[in-house]
Structures are given as C-alpha cells and as structure tokens.
Design an enzyme around this catalytic site. Structure first.
Site, PDB file in Angstrom:
ATOM      1  N   TYR A 109      -2.576  -1.816 -10.547  1.00  0.00           N
ATOM      2  CA  TYR A 109      -2.532  -1.626  -9.093  1.00  0.00           C
ATOM      3  C   TYR A 109      -1.694  -2.714  -8.419  1.00  0.00           C
ATOM      4  O   TYR A 109      -0.818  -2.407  -7.583  1.00  0.00           O
ATOM      5  CB  TYR A 109      -3.956  -1.629  -8.543  1.00  0.00           C
ATOM      6  CG  TYR A 109      -4.037  -1.741  -7.043  1.00  0.00           C
ATOM      7  CD1 TYR A 109      -3.601  -0.701  -6.223  1.00  0.00           C
ATOM      8  CD2 TYR A 109      -4.550  -2.888  -6.448  1.00  0.00           C
ATOM      9  CE1 TYR A 109      -3.666  -0.814  -4.832  1.00  0.00           C
ATOM     10  CE2 TYR A 109      -4.618  -3.002  -5.070  1.00  0.00           C
ATOM     11  CZ  TYR A 109      -4.175  -1.965  -4.266  1.00  0.00           C
ATOM     12  OH  TYR A 109      -4.241  -2.080  -2.897  1.00  0.00           O
ATOM     13  N   LYS A 133       0.658   3.448  -3.051  1.00  0.00           N
ATOM     14  CA  LYS A 133      -0.464   4.363  -3.267  1.00  0.00           C
ATOM     15  C   LYS A 133      -0.007   5.820  -3.234  1.00  0.00           C
ATOM     16  O   LYS A 133      -0.588   6.672  -3.915  1.00  0.00           O
ATOM     17  CB  LYS A 133      -1.549   4.110  -2.220  1.00  0.00           C
ATOM     18  CG  LYS A 133      -2.197   2.741  -2.365  1.00  0.00           C
ATOM     19  CD  LYS A 133      -3.059   2.373  -1.165  1.00  0.00           C
ATOM     20  CE  LYS A 133      -3.675   0.980  -1.353  1.00  0.00           C
ATOM     21  NZ  LYS A 133      -4.383   0.500  -0.168  1.00  0.00           N
ATOM     22  N   VAL A 169       1.214  -3.799   3.996  1.00  0.00           N
ATOM     23  CA  VAL A 169       1.089  -5.051   4.740  1.00  0.00           C
ATOM     24  C   VAL A 169       2.314  -5.955   4.620  1.00  0.00           C
ATOM     25  O   VAL A 169       2.396  -6.967   5.311  1.00  0.00           O
ATOM     26  CB  VAL A 169      -0.176  -5.831   4.317  1.00  0.00           C
ATOM     27  CG1 VAL A 169      -1.428  -5.058   4.687  1.00  0.00           C
ATOM     28  CG2 VAL A 169      -0.156  -6.176   2.838  1.00  0.00           C
ATOM     29  N   TYR A 213      -4.336   3.209   7.492  1.00  0.00           N
ATOM     30  CA  TYR A 213      -5.624   2.524   7.475  1.00  0.00           C
ATOM     31  C   TYR A 213      -6.544   3.101   8.554  1.00  0.00           C
ATOM     32  O   TYR A 213      -6.527   4.311   8.793  1.00  0.00           O
ATOM     33  CB  TYR A 213      -5.434   1.003   7.621  1.00  0.00           C
ATOM     34  CG  TYR A 213      -4.395   0.432   6.695  1.00  0.00           C
ATOM     35  CD1 TYR A 213      -4.490   0.632   5.318  1.00  0.00           C
ATOM     36  CD2 TYR A 213      -3.315  -0.295   7.170  1.00  0.00           C
ATOM     37  CE1 TYR A 213      -3.539   0.105   4.450  1.00  0.00           C
ATOM     38  CE2 TYR A 213      -2.358  -0.829   6.311  1.00  0.00           C
ATOM     39  CZ  TYR A 213      -2.481  -0.623   4.963  1.00  0.00           C
ATOM     40  OH  TYR A 213      -1.542  -1.136   4.110  1.00  0.00           O
ATOM     41  N   SER A 270       0.803  -1.237   0.000  1.00  0.00           N
ATOM     42  CA  SER A 270       0.000   0.000   0.000  1.00  0.00           C
ATOM     43  C   SER A 270       0.830   1.279   0.000  1.00  0.00           C
ATOM     44  O   SER A 270       0.292   2.359  -0.248  1.00  0.00           O
ATOM     45  CB  SER A 270      -0.958   0.016   1.192  1.00  0.00           C
ATOM     46  OG  SER A 270      -2.061  -0.829   0.938  1.00  0.00           O
TER      47      SER A 270
END
Length: 320
Positions: free
Chosen positions: A196, A72, A266, A248, A69
């Site tokens: 992605y 991103k 993660v 998150y 992540s």
C-alpha cells in the site's frame, strides 16, 4: 496514449488558472509525512486532455509528485480485473463513511469489521493485499506496469517518500492489524502495508493523471482505438467510488458543487474524469488533473479544488 497537440494562448481556462494561482495561500503541507513537508507550497499545475489528443496545460506540469491516495483508484482497478469486482466486494464495501480517510472507528461498528470502501485507508490496504502476485514487489509492479500502459512511460516509487511513510505508519499499521484479525487481508500485515505505501509513493505528473482521467472517462478505452483495457463494470465502479468517496469526508460537498468523479491525494494531486464536456477546443471524453501541495484539514488540495469548482461552473461540467 500519445498527446498530439498542445493548445496554447489565452483561454478562459488560463484566466481561471491565473486567478486561482494569484489568490492568497491557505491550507498546509502534509507535514505528518516528513518527506512531503519539503514540497514547495508555491507549486501549481493543471492539465486537461481529450480523446483527440488535444491538451491544455498550465503551471508546473513537469513536476513529479507522489500519488498518495490517488493510487487507490489504480489498485482497485487492477485487483478488480484480477479477481472480479464481486470478489473484491466480499472484502470491501462501496459505501461512503463521512469520516477521515485514516479513521479506525468505522471498522469497529461495521459488520465484522469490513472496510466501508476502497478509497479510505482500511479499504485500500485490504485491496493492496488482493493484488496479483505472491510478493510485495510483484503486487506493486502489477499496478506500476498497468499505469505505464496508460501514460506511455515508466513510473517509479519515490524511495524517500516511501521510507518516510513506512517509518511513521503507526496508524495504518494498527488498521492493518485490525483487518488481519478479522480475516480481510491476504498475506501478512507487513506485506499489505508495504504494498500500500509503495503504491502511494509512485511518482506521476499532472499530464500522467490527466491521461488516466481520460482513460476512465471512456470506460477504459485507449483514445486511439476501441480496445478496452478494463471491463465496463470495473470502470463503472471506479468512477462511482470516485464520485461518492474520492474526496474523503468532503465527497458529498464536492459532488454537489463540482459534480464529476474525482480522487485526491494528500500530496496535492487530484485526478478527474469528465464523461462529456466542452472546454475551449476540448470536447467529449476529457481527463483533468490538478496539483497544488497546500491541502485543507480534510486532505484536499485548496487551490486544486478552487480551480475545479470554477472550471465546472464556467463550463457546466456537473453531471447533475
């Protein structure tokens, strides 16, 4: 960016690192991605770098791990520089959710199914479809090459991790289909999903992430000159998103207890940016990265967050 000096020897930061490293293990590996379940739970690394090129590094700094992540942040920056922040905001909002990163429920309650922010899967899949290029390869390369400008070397997709994620992407595929049905994706569902997941599977080291953190800390300037690689607006939105959405549904807690922009993945990495700090011989703009693959139930590195909390407390790094 060239790192010119390595500061070694006993420091309070090293003491913090060793204390966290020796603490009893807790958390779990991200076994829902089969390839990540093979990581050694004992890996632990930290790297800190400032604008002078001074660096402190500890632990398994040469180990390569996938961005997950954290990608991103890079995707948002490249898409925003390509289309402009305002165009991205037509497709993705900048509001925290308080929900897990792979939640679908918010898409159903949001206005016209609009993703809440680019730091959750729905927003990141949307942003992946907005990257420059007409093919998956070109879109991935746009981010990969951008990252390489900052770290000074090539980055590659870990094919084992990518294939592992693609084979188990049932929930992300459902999210992508929902986004496509509401006209948020450019191109096909599979193109957006493959872009992605390949970006999530890009490999970096902790030193690479610390360089990127330094780059963001200086609003997109290279440390050795005044050239801006991104606009101040893009840098501002990126850091604000990291602060409010980067961890998150624990983002608020860590904004209060650590207090500087961060983005986790993660795989166990955490990207951090400190606007104006003083840690041993490091001062001013500082990039920080940590890596430890044992994550909590939310998806954040247990030892990584413990190290950053103790570091922030010791050196008063919170912006609040």
């Amino acid at each position: 960016m060239d790192i010119r000096k390595h500061i070694r020897g006993e420091t309070m930061i090293q003491t913090i690192f060793e204390n966290v490293k020796s603490a009893p293990d807790s958390g779990h590996l991200a076994s829902y991605i089969p390839a990540l379940a093979n990581q050694s739970k004992d890996l632990f690394a930290a790297c800190l770098v400032d604008g002078k090129g001074e660096v402190l590094e500890f632990g398994d700094i040469d180990y390569l791990f996938t961005l997950q992540s954290i990608s991103k942040v890079m995707s948002f920056i490249v898409a925003a520089e390509h289309l402009g922040v305002d165009r991205i905001l037509e497709k993705v909002d900048v509001e925290p959710t308080g929900d897990p990163f792979n939640s679908i429920v918010r898409l159903e309650v949001a206005e016209k199914g609009k993703p809440f922010n680019p730091m959750i899967n729905a927003g990141a899949i949307t942003v992946a479809s907005l990257l420059p290029g007409e093919t998956v390869e070109l879109r991935v390369n746009a981010v990969r090459e951008y990252l390489s400008k900052i770290t000074g070397h090539e980055h590659y997709v870990n094919q084992e991790v990518y294939k592992s994620e693609l084979e188990t992407a049932y929930r992300n595929r459902a999210i992508a289909n929902y986004l496509k049905a509401n006209d948020y994706l450019v191109g096909t569902v599979e193109e957006a999903l493959e872009t992605y997941l390949q970006l999530c599977s890009l490999e970096v080291s902790t030193q690479d992430l610390s360089k990127f953190g330094l780059f963001l800390s200086s609003d997109g300037k290279f440390a050795n000159d005044n050239k801006n690689l991104i606009s101040r607006k893009t840098a501002q939105f990126s850091k604000a998103l990291m602060m409010t959405c980067g961890l998150y549904n624990a983002s608020g807690k860590y904004a209060a207890t650590i207090g500087f922009p961060m983005k986790s993945g993660v795989s166990g990495g955490v990207l951090c940016t400190v606007h104006n700090g003083e840690l041993e011989n490091l001062n001013g703009h500082i990039g920080i990265a940590v890596f430890s693959p044992m994550i909590d139930e939310i998806g954040n590195s247990v030892k990584g967050m413990d190290f950053l909390k103790k570091l922030s407390d010791q050196y008063k790094l919170s912006v609040f």
